[in-house]
Design a protein around this motif. Sequence first.
Motif, PDB file in Angstrom:
ATOM      1  N   SER A   6      -0.328  -7.895  -6.081  1.00  0.00           N
ATOM      2  CA  SER A   6      -1.208  -6.832  -6.658  1.00  0.00           C
ATOM      3  C   SER A   6      -2.133  -8.017  -7.323  1.00  0.00           C
ATOM      4  O   SER A   6      -2.430  -7.956  -8.539  1.00  0.00           O
ATOM      5  CB  SER A   6      -1.209  -5.775  -7.884  1.00  0.00           C
ATOM      6  OG  SER A   6      -0.259  -6.541  -9.170  1.00  0.00           O
ATOM      7  N   MET A  11      -4.547  -8.574  -2.481  1.00  0.00           N
ATOM      8  CA  MET A  11      -6.041  -7.597  -1.430  1.00  0.00           C
ATOM      9  C   MET A  11      -7.185  -7.722  -0.474  1.00  0.00           C
ATOM     10  O   MET A  11      -6.207  -6.994   0.289  1.00  0.00           O
ATOM     11  CB  MET A  11      -6.280  -6.604  -2.277  1.00  0.00           C
ATOM     12  CG  MET A  11      -5.033  -6.043  -3.857  1.00  0.00           C
ATOM     13  SD  MET A  11      -3.983  -4.873  -2.374  1.00  0.00           S
ATOM     14  CE  MET A  11      -5.115  -3.608  -1.502  1.00  0.00           C
ATOM     15  N   LEU A  31       2.760  -3.194  -3.334  1.00  0.00           N
ATOM     16  CA  LEU A  31       2.410  -3.983  -3.882  1.00  0.00           C
ATOM     17  C   LEU A  31       3.816  -4.617  -5.168  1.00  0.00           C
ATOM     18  O   LEU A  31       4.215  -3.720  -5.334  1.00  0.00           O
ATOM     19  CB  LEU A  31       1.554  -3.759  -4.216  1.00  0.00           C
ATOM     20  CG  LEU A  31      -0.222  -2.941  -3.921  1.00  0.00           C
ATOM     21  CD1 LEU A  31      -1.475  -2.603  -4.451  1.00  0.00           C
ATOM     22  CD2 LEU A  31      -0.622  -4.348  -3.102  1.00  0.00           C
ATOM     23  N   PRO A  39      -2.744  -3.240 -12.358  1.00  0.00           N
ATOM     24  CA  PRO A  39      -3.365  -4.669 -11.941  1.00  0.00           C
ATOM     25  C   PRO A  39      -5.356  -4.516 -12.127  1.00  0.00           C
ATOM     26  O   PRO A  39      -5.123  -3.664 -13.213  1.00  0.00           O
ATOM     27  CB  PRO A  39      -3.696  -4.041 -10.365  1.00  0.00           C
ATOM     28  CG  PRO A  39      -2.214  -3.475 -10.627  1.00  0.00           C
ATOM     29  CD  PRO A  39      -2.140  -2.646 -11.961  1.00  0.00           C
ATOM     30  N   VAL A  43      -8.561  -3.998  -8.150  1.00  0.00           N
ATOM     31  CA  VAL A  43      -7.370  -4.381  -6.828  1.00  0.00           C
ATOM     32  C   VAL A  43      -7.675  -3.111  -7.407  1.00  0.00           C
ATOM     33  O   VAL A  43      -6.886  -2.476  -6.013  1.00  0.00           O
ATOM     34  CB  VAL A  43      -6.419  -5.470  -8.150  1.00  0.00           C
ATOM     35  CG1 VAL A  43      -4.788  -5.057  -6.989  1.00  0.00           C
ATOM     36  CG2 VAL A  43      -6.328  -6.642  -8.256  1.00  0.00           C
ATOM     37  N   ARG A  44      -7.296  -2.023  -8.063  1.00  0.00           N
ATOM     38  CA  ARG A  44      -7.606  -0.547  -7.774  1.00  0.00           C
ATOM     39  C   ARG A  44      -8.055  -0.244  -7.256  1.00  0.00           C
ATOM     40  O   ARG A  44      -8.392   0.453  -6.614  1.00  0.00           O
ATOM     41  CB  ARG A  44      -7.417  -0.410  -9.212  1.00  0.00           C
ATOM     42  CG  ARG A  44      -6.402  -0.740  -9.912  1.00  0.00           C
ATOM     43  CD  ARG A  44      -5.987   0.404 -11.620  1.00  0.00           C
ATOM     44  NE  ARG A  44      -7.380   0.405 -12.161  1.00  0.00           N
ATOM     45  CZ  ARG A  44      -7.704  -1.003 -13.334  1.00  0.00           C
ATOM     46  NH1 ARG A  44      -6.283  -1.289 -13.509  1.00  0.00           N
ATOM     47  NH2 ARG A  44      -8.481  -0.459 -14.006  1.00  0.00           N
ATOM     48  N   VAL A  47      -7.172  -1.010  -3.695  1.00  0.00           N
ATOM     49  CA  VAL A  47      -5.847  -0.429  -3.091  1.00  0.00           C
ATOM     50  C   VAL A  47      -6.061   1.393  -3.301  1.00  0.00           C
ATOM     51  O   VAL A  47      -6.160   1.940  -1.532  1.00  0.00           O
ATOM     52  CB  VAL A  47      -4.745  -0.330  -3.756  1.00  0.00           C
ATOM     53  CG1 VAL A  47      -4.060   0.931  -3.560  1.00  0.00           C
ATOM     54  CG2 VAL A  47      -4.098  -0.814  -4.749  1.00  0.00           C
ATOM     55  N   ASN A  59       3.966   0.792  -5.448  1.00  0.00           N
ATOM     56  CA  ASN A  59       3.896  -0.281  -6.794  1.00  0.00           C
ATOM     57  C   ASN A  59       5.261   0.049  -7.019  1.00  0.00           C
ATOM     58  O   ASN A  59       5.613   0.067  -7.267  1.00  0.00           O
ATOM     59  CB  ASN A  59       2.615   0.498  -7.733  1.00  0.00           C
ATOM     60  CG  ASN A  59       1.502   0.435  -6.779  1.00  0.00           C
ATOM     61  OD1 ASN A  59       0.611  -0.631  -6.709  1.00  0.00           O
ATOM     62  ND2 ASN A  59       0.857   2.204  -7.079  1.00  0.00           N
TER      63      ASN A  59
END
Length: 97
Positions: A6, A11, A31, A39, A43-44, A47, A59
Amino acid sequence: MLLAESTVYGMTGVEEMLRRWGQLPKPWLVLIADAPGRPVPDVRYLVRALEGRVAGVVNLPYLPVLRTVRGPEEALEYKDVLAAAERLRRTMEGNAR
């Protein structure tokens, strides 16, 4: 199944792989946290942006013991790893139906 850390680097690798995925069935994105805590925002965001291109997102928590084991059999001797593996299995089987 696509497995990635993550991190932003992880990513962007997933994003590149999905660009080349073609007509194959949508993969699961698994992840693995690279550190304790959430994260980073980038990263969020990635995703969320990729969720529509995968069958589901799982996750897994940061499991420091994975840095010390020699293989899967040894890793499954640890209750945290076993719990994460069980959660992964349940999630993927539950959404596959």
